[in-house]
Design a protein around this motif. Structure first.
Motif, PDB file in Angstrom:
ATOM      1  N   LEU A  29       0.831  -1.205   0.000  1.00 31.34           N
ATOM      2  CA  LEU A  29       0.000   0.000   0.000  1.00 31.34           C
ATOM      3  C   LEU A  29       0.866   1.256   0.000  1.00 31.34           C
ATOM      4  O   LEU A  29       0.539   2.251  -0.660  1.00 31.34           O
ATOM      5  CB  LEU A  29      -0.919  -0.001   1.224  1.00 31.34           C
ATOM      6  CG  LEU A  29      -2.137  -0.924   1.138  1.00 31.34           C
ATOM      7  CD1 LEU A  29      -2.752  -1.141   2.518  1.00 31.34           C
ATOM      8  CD2 LEU A  29      -3.169  -0.358   0.173  1.00 31.34           C
ATOM      9  N   HIS A  32       2.187   1.700  -3.498  1.00 32.99           N
ATOM     10  CA  HIS A  32       1.130   2.132  -4.405  1.00 32.99           C
ATOM     11  C   HIS A  32       0.802   3.615  -4.227  1.00 32.99           C
ATOM     12  O   HIS A  32       0.678   4.355  -5.207  1.00 32.99           O
ATOM     13  CB  HIS A  32      -0.137   1.306  -4.168  1.00 32.99           C
ATOM     14  CG  HIS A  32      -1.373   1.943  -4.707  1.00 32.99           C
ATOM     15  ND1 HIS A  32      -1.633   2.029  -6.066  1.00 32.99           N
ATOM     16  CD2 HIS A  32      -2.408   2.571  -4.078  1.00 32.99           C
ATOM     17  CE1 HIS A  32      -2.779   2.662  -6.242  1.00 32.99           C
ATOM     18  NE2 HIS A  32      -3.265   2.995  -5.065  1.00 32.99           N
ATOM     19  N   SER A  33       0.652   4.059  -2.989  1.00 32.08           N
ATOM     20  CA  SER A  33       0.156   5.412  -2.743  1.00 32.08           C
ATOM     21  C   SER A  33       1.250   6.469  -2.671  1.00 32.08           C
ATOM     22  O   SER A  33       1.026   7.625  -3.026  1.00 32.08           O
ATOM     23  CB  SER A  33      -0.663   5.452  -1.450  1.00 32.08           C
ATOM     24  OG  SER A  33       0.164   5.154  -0.341  1.00 32.08           O
ATOM     25  N   TYR A 237      -8.982   2.452  -5.472  1.00 31.61           N
ATOM     26  CA  TYR A 237      -7.775   1.690  -5.776  1.00 31.61           C
ATOM     27  C   TYR A 237      -7.817   1.215  -7.227  1.00 31.61           C
ATOM     28  O   TYR A 237      -8.880   1.180  -7.845  1.00 31.61           O
ATOM     29  CB  TYR A 237      -7.654   0.493  -4.822  1.00 31.61           C
ATOM     30  CG  TYR A 237      -7.277   0.892  -3.417  1.00 31.61           C
ATOM     31  CD1 TYR A 237      -5.958   1.132  -3.080  1.00 31.61           C
ATOM     32  CD2 TYR A 237      -8.253   1.050  -2.434  1.00 31.61           C
ATOM     33  CE1 TYR A 237      -5.598   1.519  -1.792  1.00 31.61           C
ATOM     34  CE2 TYR A 237      -7.910   1.434  -1.142  1.00 31.61           C
ATOM     35  CZ  TYR A 237      -6.574   1.671  -0.833  1.00 31.61           C
ATOM     36  OH  TYR A 237      -6.231   2.061   0.445  1.00 31.61           O
ATOM     37  N   LEU A 289      -1.490  -4.222  -6.122  1.00 34.25           N
ATOM     38  CA  LEU A 289      -1.093  -2.866  -5.748  1.00 34.25           C
ATOM     39  C   LEU A 289       0.275  -2.515  -6.329  1.00 34.25           C
ATOM     40  O   LEU A 289       0.502  -1.397  -6.785  1.00 34.25           O
ATOM     41  CB  LEU A 289      -1.066  -2.742  -4.219  1.00 34.25           C
ATOM     42  CG  LEU A 289      -2.435  -2.782  -3.535  1.00 34.25           C
ATOM     43  CD1 LEU A 289      -2.282  -3.034  -2.044  1.00 34.25           C
ATOM     44  CD2 LEU A 289      -3.186  -1.470  -3.777  1.00 34.25           C
TER      45      LEU A 289
END
Length: 304
Positions: A29, A32-33, A237, A289
């Motif tokens: 995560l 991904h972010s 997402y 992700l």
């Protein structure tokens, strides 16, 4: 059986994926972010998480034996104290060593994350002891499943995400409840199997209060929830998180297997398969992700 084999069985290797999954997801995560990922940080988080899990497992072994919960009639996998492979004192010392190793790994994590991680780390180690230790052990109350969701969901995923990215957001914590739910399902199966023996020693778990028929329904919900969550969070997402749906047929098969199962030692297979499914779900979700940012690796895996 040699000494190494005894300790290997004592740490319950089939359950260690429960500690691995949230670290994987939190790190994925973060990449991904925030496009933030440090391999060294990932390794240290994983060492700390595994040591806390091992320490908890060992202390649970010794404490349950001393409280009379692990008897020869128990249907679950063999335990070191129950079988006389090790005495309770030896197992508790092993647990303390494991907790101390988690503390040492946590020093570096505290340097990275500051006071928030110091507090989270100390609470995690304390909860590892309090799960079956002390006069009001969590495992002897109906709060065990909730504890697992909080610890292996919010705390572990959120903490891993924060250590990699130095930020936190609500969608990360919501997604974390998915693997927390699967981890809680593992405990639910354990308590479902051991209900009669647990009642004899006043280990009044959630299954005691809701009964086995409702526990079966709760297991169905806990195993279905992570997949429903993917669909709810899809607008936030990338579509690649749907890779996790490839594990859904296995989840459906496992639910059907559990619903038909008699109260026998065969439930141990359901417990193990649930842990394996949680890891597969997490691997596929994390891969989705990761792929959302492209097929390349981060420019720098190691901190400068």
């Amino acid at each position: 059986m040699n000494y190494f084999s005894i300790w290997w069985l004592a740490i319950r290797p089939k359950t260690l994926s429960i500690a691995l999954s949230p670290v994987l997801l939190g790190s994925a995560l973060s990449w991904h972010s925030q496009a933030a990922f440090s391999l060294l940080t990932f390794i240290i988080i994983l060492i700390s998480a595994l040591c806390i899990q091992i320490g908890t497992n060992l202390y649970n072994d010794a404490a349950d034996f001393e409280k009379g919960a692990d008897t020869p009639e128990r249907l679950g996998p063999k335990r070191a104290a129950q079988q006389g492979w090790l005495n309770a004192g030896q197992i508790k010392r092993g647990a303390l060593i494991s907790f101390f190793m988690a503390f040492l790994a946590g020093i570096y994590l505290a340097y990275l994350g500051g006071m928030a991680i110091i507090i989270l780390g100390l609470i995690s180690i304390l909860c590892g002891y309090a799960y079956t230790g002390g006069p009001k052990a969590i495992a002897y109350t109906p709060l065990g499943e909730l504890f697992v969701i909080v610890f292996f969901g919010f705390a572990a995923v959120g903490g891993s995400f924060y250590l990699q990215s130095h930020t936190i957001n609500y969608s990360v914590l919501i997604l974390a409840t998915g693997i927390g739910s699967m981890a809680a399902a593992i405990l639910l199966v354990n308590n479902y199997r051991d209900l009669e023996g647990d009642r004899k020693v006043k280990k009044l778990t959630l299954v005691h209060y809701i009964g086995r028929p409702m526990a079966r329904k709760l297991y169905v919900f806990m195993m279905s929830y992570p997949y429903l969550l993917l669909l709810v969070l899809l607008p936030q997402y990338p579509w690649t998180i749907l890779l996790a749906l490839f594990s859904l047929p296995l989840a459906i098969m496992l639910i059907g297997y559990f619903l038909r199962m008699e109260i026998t030692s065969e439930l141990n297979k359901v417990l193990a398969y649930t842990a394996q499914l949680q890891l597969l779900y997490t691997l596929l979700l994390s891969l989705g992700l990761w792929l959302s940012q492209g097929l390349w690796l981060p420019p720098s895996l190691w901190p400068s």
